[in-house]
Design a protein around this motif. Structure first.
Motif, PDB file in Angstrom:
ATOM      1  N   THR A  62      51.211  20.815 -53.783  1.00  0.00           N
ATOM      2  CA  THR A  62      51.554  22.693 -53.513  1.00  0.00           C
ATOM      3  C   THR A  62      51.850  22.415 -55.122  1.00  0.00           C
ATOM      4  O   THR A  62      51.640  24.090 -55.719  1.00  0.00           O
ATOM      5  CB  THR A  62      52.452  21.947 -52.862  1.00  0.00           C
ATOM      6  N   GLN A  90      58.087  29.362 -57.543  1.00  0.00           N
ATOM      7  CA  GLN A  90      58.198  27.943 -56.312  1.00  0.00           C
ATOM      8  C   GLN A  90      57.970  27.122 -56.852  1.00  0.00           C
ATOM      9  O   GLN A  90      57.961  25.577 -56.649  1.00  0.00           O
ATOM     10  CB  GLN A  90      57.334  28.407 -55.785  1.00  0.00           C
ATOM     11  N   GLU A 128      59.204  23.326 -55.943  1.00  0.00           N
ATOM     12  CA  GLU A 128      58.035  22.274 -55.500  1.00  0.00           C
ATOM     13  C   GLU A 128      58.263  20.684 -56.400  1.00  0.00           C
ATOM     14  O   GLU A 128      58.511  19.203 -55.830  1.00  0.00           O
ATOM     15  CB  GLU A 128      56.934  22.282 -55.387  1.00  0.00           C
ATOM     16  N   GLU A 141      51.976  24.337 -45.986  1.00  0.00           N
ATOM     17  CA  GLU A 141      53.298  24.255 -46.198  1.00  0.00           C
ATOM     18  C   GLU A 141      53.398  25.062 -44.351  1.00  0.00           C
ATOM     19  O   GLU A 141      54.348  24.157 -44.090  1.00  0.00           O
ATOM     20  CB  GLU A 141      53.580  26.004 -46.992  1.00  0.00           C
ATOM     21  N   GLU A 155      60.718  26.637 -48.309  1.00  0.00           N
ATOM     22  CA  GLU A 155      59.191  26.406 -47.725  1.00  0.00           C
ATOM     23  C   GLU A 155      58.992  27.664 -46.961  1.00  0.00           C
ATOM     24  O   GLU A 155      58.266  27.812 -47.177  1.00  0.00           O
ATOM     25  CB  GLU A 155      58.574  24.822 -46.957  1.00  0.00           C
ATOM     26  N   HIS A 158      58.083  30.460 -48.668  1.00  0.00           N
ATOM     27  CA  HIS A 158      57.132  29.426 -49.399  1.00  0.00           C
ATOM     28  C   HIS A 158      56.182  30.305 -48.275  1.00  0.00           C
ATOM     29  O   HIS A 158      55.180  30.989 -48.686  1.00  0.00           O
ATOM     30  CB  HIS A 158      56.733  28.181 -49.681  1.00  0.00           C
TER      31      HIS A 158
HETATM   32 FE   LIG Z   1      56.634  24.994 -50.854  1.00  0.00          FE
END
Ligand SMILES: [Fe+2]
Ligand SMILES: [Fe+2]
Length: 247
Positions: A50, A73, A77, A127, A157, A160
């Motif tokens: 990711t 993000q 990650e 995700e 998540e 995201h």
């Molecule tokens: Fe993520």
């Protein structure tokens, strides 16, 4: 997008201070340590993949708000990768990525068209699937440390995924019908192949533990596919027609 950026700013947590690393690791008694490590290692590899997507998206997207979200993000990650690595290292070495998952992720990363092609594959399908799986594992695994770290990771998540859906809704009009269908066909092929490979090998012990059937990846695809319809990438009849050709 403003509210997603605001949530990003307020949801911050520290992998050192907000996870109680003194908690013990308890893996299910019906698992061998090697199997448990193999399962958790897949999340570690997913976090790394990711990050590569975030970097690629940053080279493709100009919109400042989307860039701000993805930059943040990327840092999240990296934190997730560190957390999974630390958890696995308490038990042993990270196991290799499952070949079926590697093929789907590398195939997704190879997309060179509109950034929606990457976002659909990673933010919505990958995700989205990972969160569903983590949620099930947290419920079935008796590990307090796993529960504690996932409470943090799942919240990130979810954000995201929300970004991915919003990006698709906001930008799908930039695509021609041909591009929309090409993106759907590309991701459907990758994730259906992944489901088929995992089903025939049945090597993912997680399927047994979670009491999900051998076809859990295929079921997962059905769920994510509905998201692609709801968020305007494809219509139900187009999706059916394209999938018929793929199978
Ligand atoms: Fe993520
Ligand atoms: Fe993550």
């Amino acid at each position: 997008m403003d509210s997603l950026l605001a949530m990003e700013a307020t949801d911050q947590w520290s992998s050192e201070l907000d996870i109680d690393w003194r908690l013990p690791i308890c893996y299910p008694f019906w698992f061998r340590r090697r199997t448990y490590i193999k399962v958790i290692s897949q999340f570690y590899h997913g976090e790394r993949a990711t990050q590569r997507v975030c970097q690629k998206l940053l080279s493709m997207i100009d919109d400042p708000q989307a860039r701000a979200f993805i930059t943040h993000q990327l840092a999240e990650e990296q934190k997730h990768e560190m957390v999974f690595a630390r958890y696995v290292h308490r038990m042993g070495e990270i196991a290799p990525m499952e070949p079926a998952m590697e093929k789907a992720l590398e195939g997704s990363l190879a997309w060179t068209g509109h950034p929606i092609g990457l976002i659909v594959s990673f933010h919505i399908i990958f995700e989205g699937g990972a969160v569903l799986l983590l949620d099930r594992l947290v419920r079935r695994f008796p590990c307090p440390l796993f529960r504690s770290l996932n409470a943090k990771i799942i919240a990130d998540e979810a954000r995201h995924i929300a970004f991915g859906k919003k990006y698709v809704r906001d930008h799908v009009a930039e695509l021609s019908d041909l591009e929309r269908r090409a993106i759907f066909s590309h991701v459907a092929k990758l994730w259906l192949d992944c489901a088929k490979a995992a089903e025939s090998r049945y090597s993912w012990p997680v399927a047994l533990v979670t009491r999900l059937g051998a076809n859990w990846l295929a079921e997962n695809w059905q769920r994510q596919r509905r998201q692609l319809i709801t968020n305007g990438l494809i219509s139900l009849s187009e999706a059916n027609e394209i999938e018929k050709k793929l199978i």
